[in-house]
Enzyme design. Structure first.
Site, PDB file in Angstrom:
ATOM      1  N   SER A  29       0.840  -1.190   0.000  1.00 55.55           N
ATOM      2  CA  SER A  29       0.000   0.000   0.000  1.00 55.55           C
ATOM      3  C   SER A  29       0.876   1.241   0.000  1.00 55.55           C
ATOM      4  O   SER A  29       1.974   1.237   0.573  1.00 55.55           O
ATOM      5  CB  SER A  29      -0.909   0.022   1.228  1.00 55.55           C
ATOM      6  N   TYR A  55      -2.003  -1.139  10.037  1.00 58.40           N
ATOM      7  CA  TYR A  55      -2.119  -1.517   8.621  1.00 58.40           C
ATOM      8  C   TYR A  55      -0.848  -1.162   7.854  1.00 58.40           C
ATOM      9  O   TYR A  55      -0.303  -1.996   7.109  1.00 58.40           O
ATOM     10  CB  TYR A  55      -3.324  -0.816   8.004  1.00 58.40           C
TER      11      TYR A  55
END
Length: 324
Positions: A187, A200
């Site tokens: 990401s 995350y």
């Protein structure tokens, strides 16, 4: 010319060379089909089968379709059998390729024993580790996560353990055959420390470092291992996003990202995300991590998610939304 002048001349030359090389590399990223061309048979030359986790929707679904369209049979994996069967039927109908469905809830610790033998029997040429999850739909501070212990287990098992285990299952076959491609979806928030996304983002940093280490270990074996780190893609995870030049549809993102397969051990996957990543790195962390930015981001995403119909379950959390 004294030694001080010589030092500064050499330093200036080094800076010019450094940024010149970076500019050249950036220019190459703008034309991936020219600099990193792929033969039409590239993917099928890697092996007969592609395996895609989190393939029932979003990015994973589009990777499965794209690889089938390029001539590969595909194994699609996620936790929802009905969605997988629908995707399998759509792929078979539109491409004529064979599709195997494996139902797997990657949050569970023992799930890999159920299918590792089945995968090892296949000639797997491409593995896409796409499955992942957020602790919550709306980003929040670590201690504000609803059901924190469960959130930790979900994120670590789904984003970290699954990628490592899937590589351990598929990589031996690639190593023995001397060819293969592994794409691990990271990401853009892993580019820098990201408040509100701490857990995350850290899990995605692991994805990148593991991928880069594996590539260094196995590139001489003819295996390509790459971390792909998108910013905004209009998936179930980011359902509050509207398609734009930056927030790409899953289909557009996958189409772009496959052009960068030979571009190195990490890529943002598209021109717009490459530019965005470069711009964000120019902003001081003190600004990106400020309370003002954090509160503004939370408020913005809450409003967007509310308009999309997600139910607020507490002052800071929405219903859990996994990503596949």
């Amino acid at each position: 010319m004294n030694s001080t002048e010589l030092f500064f001349i050499c330093l200036g030359a080094a800076v010019v060379i450094f940024y010149g090389v970076k500019a050249l590399l950036f220019t190459k990223m703008l034309r991936p089909t020219f600099w990193f061309p792929l033969p039409q048979t590239f993917f099928t030359s890697m092996g007969e089968w592609a395996v895609v986790t989190g393939a029932s929707d979003g990015i994973g679904r589009e990777y499965a379709f794209a690889l089938a369209e390029r001539g590969m049979n595909v194994v699609i994996m996620s936790r929802t059998k009905e969605k997988l069967n629908q995707v399998a039927g759509d792929i078979e109908a539109s491409t004529g390729r064979r599709v195997q469905v494996i139902v797997a809830d990657f949050v569970k610790d023992s799930i890999f024993k159920e299918f590792q033998g089945q995968l090892r029997e296949l000639n797997v040429g491409v593995l896409v580790n796409n499955v992942g999850t957020l602790p919550s739909l709306i980003p929040c501070k670590f201690l504000q996560s609803a059901d924190l212990d469960q959130a930790i287990t979900r994120v670590i098992n789904c984003n970290v353990k699954t990628m490592v285990k899937m590589c351990s299952i598929v990589l031996p076959g690639m190593n023995s055959r001397g060819r293969g491609v592994i794409v691990n979806v990271s990401s853009g928030v892993a580019t820098f420390p990201s408040p509100l996304y701490s857990l995350y983002a850290a899990s995605k940093v692991f994805v990148e470092r593991f991928s880069q280490g594996l590539q260094a270990e196995y590139k001489d074996k003819g295996i390509i291992i790459q971390a792909v780190a998108p910013f905004g893609v209009c998936t179930q995870m980011a359902s509050y996003l509207e398609p734009s030049m930056v927030a790409l549809s899953p289909k557009d993102f996958v189409k772009c990202s496959l052009q960068y397969i030979r571009a190195g051990d990490k890529t943002y996957g598209s021109i717009s995300h490459i530019v965005l990543g470069g711009l964000l790195q120019l902003i001081p962390l003190s600004i990106l991590q400020s309370e003002l930015i954090q509160h503004g981001l939370q408020d913005f995403l809450k409003k967007k998610a509310t308009r999309k119909g997600y139910r607020l379950t507490s002052t800071s959390e929405f219903n859990y939304l996994g990503t596949e």
